[in-house]
Structures are given as C-alpha cells and as structure tokens.
Design a protein around this motif. Structure first.
Motif, short mmCIF file in Angstrom:
data_model
loop_
_atom_site.label_atom_id
_atom_site.label_comp_id
_atom_site.label_asym_id
_atom_site.label_seq_id
_atom_site.Cartn_x
_atom_site.Cartn_y
_atom_site.Cartn_z
N ASP A 112 -7.45 11.86 -2.05
CA ASP A 112 -6.45 12.89 -1.72
C ASP A 112 -5.87 13.52 -2.98
O ASP A 112 -5.70 14.74 -3.05
CB ASP A 112 -5.32 12.29 -0.89
CG ASP A 112 -5.75 11.92 0.52
OD1 ASP A 112 -6.87 12.33 0.92
OD2 ASP A 112 -4.99 11.23 1.22
N ARG A 113 -5.56 12.69 -3.97
CA ARG A 113 -4.99 13.22 -5.21
C ARG A 113 -6.03 14.07 -5.95
O ARG A 113 -5.69 15.11 -6.53
CB ARG A 113 -4.50 12.07 -6.10
CG ARG A 113 -3.81 12.52 -7.37
CD ARG A 113 -2.51 13.29 -7.08
NE ARG A 113 -1.42 12.36 -6.81
CZ ARG A 113 -0.78 12.31 -5.65
NH1 ARG A 113 -1.12 13.12 -4.67
NH2 ARG A 113 0.21 11.45 -5.45
N VAL B 187 1.10 4.23 -3.05
CA VAL B 187 0.81 5.64 -2.78
C VAL B 187 2.02 6.51 -3.12
O VAL B 187 1.89 7.59 -3.71
CB VAL B 187 0.41 5.84 -1.31
CG1 VAL B 187 0.27 7.32 -0.98
CG2 VAL B 187 -0.88 5.10 -1.02
N GLN B 188 3.21 6.02 -2.78
CA GLN B 188 4.43 6.78 -3.05
C GLN B 188 4.68 6.90 -4.55
O GLN B 188 5.18 7.93 -5.02
CB GLN B 188 5.63 6.12 -2.37
CG GLN B 188 6.93 6.90 -2.53
CD GLN B 188 8.10 6.21 -1.84
OE1 GLN B 188 7.98 5.07 -1.39
NE2 GLN B 188 9.23 6.90 -1.75
N THR C 79 -6.60 1.78 1.66
CA THR C 79 -5.56 2.76 1.32
C THR C 79 -5.74 3.32 -0.07
O THR C 79 -5.52 4.51 -0.31
CB THR C 79 -4.16 2.11 1.44
OG1 THR C 79 -3.98 1.59 2.75
CG2 THR C 79 -3.07 3.13 1.16
N SER D 206 -12.90 8.81 4.27
CA SER D 206 -12.00 9.69 3.52
C SER D 206 -12.60 11.07 3.34
O SER D 206 -11.91 12.09 3.45
CB SER D 206 -11.70 9.06 2.15
OG SER D 206 -10.85 9.90 1.39
N THR E 274 -10.67 14.34 4.52
CA THR E 274 -10.02 15.08 3.44
C THR E 274 -10.91 16.14 2.79
O THR E 274 -10.51 17.29 2.64
CB THR E 274 -9.52 14.11 2.36
OG1 THR E 274 -8.65 13.15 2.95
CG2 THR E 274 -8.78 14.86 1.26
N ALA F 265 -6.27 7.40 -0.95
CA ALA F 265 -5.16 8.01 -1.68
C ALA F 265 -5.66 8.65 -2.97
O ALA F 265 -5.20 9.74 -3.37
CB ALA F 265 -4.10 6.96 -2.00
N SER G 188 0.81 -1.22 0.00
CA SER G 188 0.00 0.00 0.00
C SER G 188 0.84 1.27 0.00
O SER G 188 0.64 2.16 -0.85
CB SER G 188 -0.96 -0.01 1.19
OG SER G 188 -1.92 -1.03 1.03
N PRO G 189 1.79 1.45 0.92
CA PRO G 189 2.58 2.68 0.90
C PRO G 189 3.44 2.83 -0.35
O PRO G 189 3.71 3.96 -0.79
CB PRO G 189 3.45 2.58 2.16
CG PRO G 189 3.46 1.14 2.53
CD PRO G 189 2.15 0.59 2.09
#
Length: 612
Positions: free
Chosen positions: A227-228, A185-186, A220, A319, A323, A224, A181-182
């Motif tokens: 957020d984007r 996202v990264q 996640t 979310s 957000t 994400a 997951s991270p």
C-alpha cells in the motif's frame, strides 16, 4: 528480608548507596505505590522524579535510573493506571527519549519493565508495544552514524533487543501480535518522510514478517508495505515536457534506429530515448520507491531460501488484487509480483498467470477489473523470460476460446463502449503474439495448437476488433501474421489509422485501459538491476519477419525447442538497461510504416500521466 523498611524518609538513592538487596528495593517501590491512594506521596514523588529524562545524566544518575527501572519491574503488579498516572507518564517519556540514546544497561532495564508491564495487565499492552515500535527508527541526528561501524553496532544492539522484547510479550500475551499489527501500520512513515526513515522502518516490518511471530503479523506487514509503495508510485511526477509529449497516447519508442539521416537526428533520438529515465533522476519519491522495492526483492530472495516463498506469494497475490490491480497510474510497484514469480517459475509464476486469466474470464468481476487483469496478463506473458512456451500457449488458448464464445453470443456490429471487455481480450491476444508468435511457431506441436485456435473468426467478426484495438499493436500483429503466412486476415484487412481517434479511445474510455501495458521496462535503476535478467526487451524478440524466416515445419527437434523456450527462446545474457533505453526513440504516430522499423518496445501508457 534483611532489614525492616518502615521509615517514609528512606529514599531510593540512599538504598542504592547502602547496598540494599534487589528484593528490598522492590518492597520499597511497592510501598511507595501502595501509599499513594492513602495520601502519602513522598516516596512516590521521589520515585517519579528519578524517571524524568535528563539531557546529560551523570554516571550516578544513570545507575539510579537503572535501579529504579529494575525495582519497578519487580513491583509492576502494583502500578495502577488511575492512581499512578504521573509515574506512567514519566515512564513513557523515558521510553520516548529512544533506546538509541542509552547504554545497554539502561536498555535492558527499560525493556524488562516494558515486558513486565505488558504482561501484568492487558490495559498496558498497546502502550508497551507502541514504545517498542517507536524505536524502529533512530533519532534523526543518529542517521548519519548508521553507515559507520559504531552506528551499525548500535543498530544491532537496539533492534535485536526490540524484536526480542516483542517476541517475549507475544509469548506472555498471546493476543499481542494481533494488537501489534495495527500499531506498526499506524507508525509507518508516510510518503513525505525522509528515505532513510521509511527504509529502516520497512526493514523492521520485514524482520517481523520473517520472524517468530511472522505467521500472525505477516498477513499485515506485506500488504501495508505494498500500500505504501503504491502511494509513492502514484506520487511520482514527470517532467513537464514529457507530459506534453504523452498527450499523444500512441507515441512509440523504437529500440533500433534504422539509418538515421544524420548525426544530429541520431543524437535527438537518443536523447528522447532516455528521456523517461532521466526525468526520474533526482526524483525523491522515485528514489524512495526504488529503495523499498529493492528491500522487498531481497526479502523475497530470503523467503525463497527458507522455503517460505509460496506462502508469502499468496499474501502478495491477495494484496495485488486488492491494491495494485486497479491502482490508477501504477508504474513500478507491480514488479514486486513479477520478481516473486521469477524466483519460482514452476509454481508462483504459473499461478499468477492463471489468477489473472481467471479474473478476466469471471463475469462477476466488474469490467474495469477484468480489463486491467487481461492487460496485466498480456504484458506479463509477453515480458516474463521465465515462462515456458507451453504455459503461454495454454493461457493464450483460454483467451482465444473466451473471445470466440463471446462472438458467438454477440452477433452485432462494432460498439467500443458496449464491448470493452471483449476488445481488451482481443488486444491482449494480439499483444502477446507480437512478442511470442515466432517462438510458439518454432515448436511444432505449439504451432499446430496455435493454428487450430479460432483466432481468424474473432478478428473478422462484425465487432471488428482490428479496427478498435490500439493501432500500434494491430499493425505489428498483422505484419507478423502476414510474414507467418497462416493468418489470411493479415492480407484481407486494410489498416485505417484514421479510425484510431474515435474508436480506440472509445474502447479505452476514461481509464485508457486500451493502452495499459504494466510490465513495460522498469525505469527505476536499482530495481531494474534485479529485474532485467528475467525480462524480455523488444530488442530480444525474434519476429516472424526477421531475416531467418520461419520454416513450414519448425526448426530443430521439439525437445530442443521446448528447452530453448523455457527461457522465452531468447539468448541468456545480461543487458545494460541504460544502453537499451538509450537506443530507443520516440516516433510520432503519423510516421508509422511497415518498412524496416520495429514494434514499440514501450507504448508510453504505463508511465504516462494519462495512463491507468
């Protein structure tokens, strides 16, 4: 084993040409790896050399690469992160050349090694997952081919293998999904990336969310993505002239132009009416956001078909609260929630309304959150065609009860700064009634419930909400209340537009929540194609002062009216948003009259630079 492999001079390509078995190749690679700590690097260096990528490899070189990768897969447990750093680096370089450039034989051999390496040692898991995620997006020069049959075929070949490999690693290493997951996202392209890059990456994110490991990574992926989208949303700029006009917060847009003076005036009104839509044309950021929202809408549709919408909605709701709710100048991202609710009017739609109402009423939440929640609530209940009149009335009753209790506890004079939450609640009530008063009164039992609400004591209280709230909303509310002949407030209150500057703006404060209506019509063309059939435009609203006056007892049977109200009491028809917006005009604040003009379909805020 068929023959002894004792000579250090035996090379991999020789073994392949001599038709050695797979097991013999594995033993040769194993011995080459073991020899490195002992100071013998000849076969190891030759092995590393075969992994270095080449620009235009020959058929023999490709075959040798496949042989090397397969042999390494069998001897993967002997790879040491310290002694074989050069080998690992070469392997990484091969993977970074992108599987999009290889044939299926190389892809399969490369993926076999990635899976084996990840399963052999936890130290390699993140590296292997990152190798796979890098292949979510093809090389830039490949993008044009994606619209061609050969490009579509290659996309399917690569991405189906990548996702299958992620699943295999997850099966072999149970903690892999949490570590994936991270990394995803990264690696997600930022707001400045090209549209096709971020779109294809998001396609893969949503494929993960709905795939075999979706239960773990889904919590996640969707946040994400939201957020984007918010980052894109707040980056959307406006035409300079529009910014100048937006300085007057209370400009109105009227969908119906009543008897224009001449054709020139009418043309001017039409051009102003489509100004905001036109200012988004060619806006690359808006186009990226539009494409991502469409992807999300289609994903929500697939979730509905598979029976997963309620589960996904809970993730989106969390979310949204973290957000979107308090995002500064959010213009369009909130329509993801709107569309999810539209797909499930019986559960998700009602749950969203209840959550917003709870956030407003809860004293633990900060004022900014409560004010934003009730602004979303008012706009949502006013615009959602899929909400029944009974649901709207129930939420309205909660807001009125809260405001009434507030007045009982605060018998003080008007103070916009000290009572912002109260005024935001009052404005939400009036805004909702501007859209819904007539439709609620058409159902006898709902009309009775509305008449029994302690609304008039609230509006006549010393806190004077009619003086503080947004004048355009107050005026339309009073006009409908007067036509309905049951709010005496409408005849006793004298509207004073002069007070707007000092009081309404003080209520809104720096964040201008007094004019924030987040579900005003969506101006993103592709997204609106999904939204408009579930959306109530002002031109669709039957007001109490329309020519077909409301009867004292309501018209038709209660069951018939309830059925009509399930879709907002408005005719089911597809609307062309372009034609709707082209019929809008912008009228200066000082031209407000009761006359024959209509209420603003959009009070600029949710798309203006000065807005929340």
């Amino acid at each position: 084993m068929g023959r002894e492999l004792t000579s250090d001079k035996v090379e991999l390509h020789e073994m392949e040409n001599d038709d050695f078995s797979d097991l013999e190749l594995i033993y040769h690679v194993r011995d080459a790896l073991i020899s490195v700590p002992l100071g013998n690097r000849d076969n190891y260096d030759e092995l590393v050399g075969h992994l270095h990528p080449m620009q235009r490899p020959t058929a023999d070189q490709v075959a040798l690469l496949v042989t090397t990768l397969k042999a390494l897969s069998g001897a993967v447990s002997y790879i040491d992160i310290v002694h074989h750093e050069a080998l690992i680096y070469a392997f990484i370089q091969v993977s970074r050349l992108s599987m999009w450039n290889y044939g299926t034989d190389v892809m399969d051999a490369l993926l076999e090694l990635i899976i084996s390496l990840a399963a052999s040692n936890g130290k390699y898991v993140d590296m292997c997952l990152d190798m796979l995620v890098r292949n979510f997006v093809p090389p830039s020069y490949f993008m044009k081919m994606l619209k061609q049959p050969c490009g579509i075929t290659r996309k399917c070949e690569v991405l189906s293998r990548v996702h299958a490999a992620l699943k295999d690693i997850s099966d072999l290493v149970p903690l892999a999904p949490m570590r994936l997951s991270p990394i995803v996202v990264q690696r997600m392209p930022n707001v400045f990336s090209k549209e096709h890059e971020i779109v294809i990456f998001v396609e893969n994110m949503l494929r993960l969310e709905s795939g075999a490991i979706g239960e773990i990574v889904g919590v996640t992926m969707l946040p994400a993505l939201v957020d984007r989208m918010i980052e894109l949303d707040v980056e959307i700029g406006w035409d300079g002239n529009l910014q100048d006009e937006a300085k007057d917060i209370f400009d109105m847009e009227l969908e119906d132009v009543a008897e224009p003076v001449d054709d020139h005036d009418n043309d001017d009104m039409l051009s102003k009416g489509s100004l905001r839509r036109k200012c988004l044309q060619g806006n690359l950021v808006a186009e990226k956001l539009d494409s991502l929202m469409v992807l999300t809408f289609e994903h929500l549709e697939s979730c509905q078909s598979s029976g997963r919408l309620a589960q996904v909605f809970d993730v989106l709701l969390t979310s949204f609260q973290k957000t979107v709710l308090n995002a500064y100048k959010s213009k369009f991202t909130q329509f993801v929630m709107f569309y999810a609710c539209a797909l499930d009017p019986g559960e998700c739609a009602v749950k969203f309304a209840m959550e917003l109402a709870d956030m407003f009423i809860c004293k633990v939440n900060p004022p900014i959150t409560r004010m934003s929640a009730v602004a979303y609530l008012a706009s949502y209940l006013s615009r959602a065609k899929f909400l029944s009149a009974a649901v709207v009335t129930s939420i309205l009753q909660r807001l009125v009860n809260w405001c009434y209790e507030y007045t009982m506890l605060h018998d003080v004079d008007m103070n916009p700064l000290a009572h912002q939450v109260f005024y935001s609640g009052c404005q939400a009530i009036m805004y909702m009634l501007c859209f819904r008063m007539r439709s609620l009164m058409d159902v006898p039992r709902l009309k009775l419930q509305l008449l029994n609400m302690p609304l008039e004591p609230i509006l006549k209280h010393r806190l004077s909400p009619l003086t503080v709230c947004l004048p355009t909303v107050v005026e339309e509310f009073l006009r409908q209340a007067k036509a309905a002949r049951h709010f005496t407030t409408s005849e006793s209150f004298v509207f004073n537009d002069v007070l707007e500057s000092d009081l309404s703006r003080a209520f809104g404060g720096m964040d201008r929540l007094d004019m924030f209506f987040p579900f005003d019509p969506c101006l993103l063309k592709k997204s609106d194609g999904y939204i408009h059939k579930y959306f109530i435009y002002w031109s669709m609203v039957r007001t109490t002062y329309d020519s077909d006056d409301v009867s004292d007892e309501g018209s038709g049977s209660e069951s018939e009216n309830e059925e009509a109200m399930m879709m907002g009491s408005y005719a089911e028809k597809d609307l062309d948003i372009e034609s709707v917006l082209n019929r809008m005009s912008i009228t200066p604040k000082n031209s407000l009259k009761f006359g024959n003009e209509r209420m603003p379909s959009r009070i600029r805020p949710s798309t203006s630079p000065e807005s929340l």
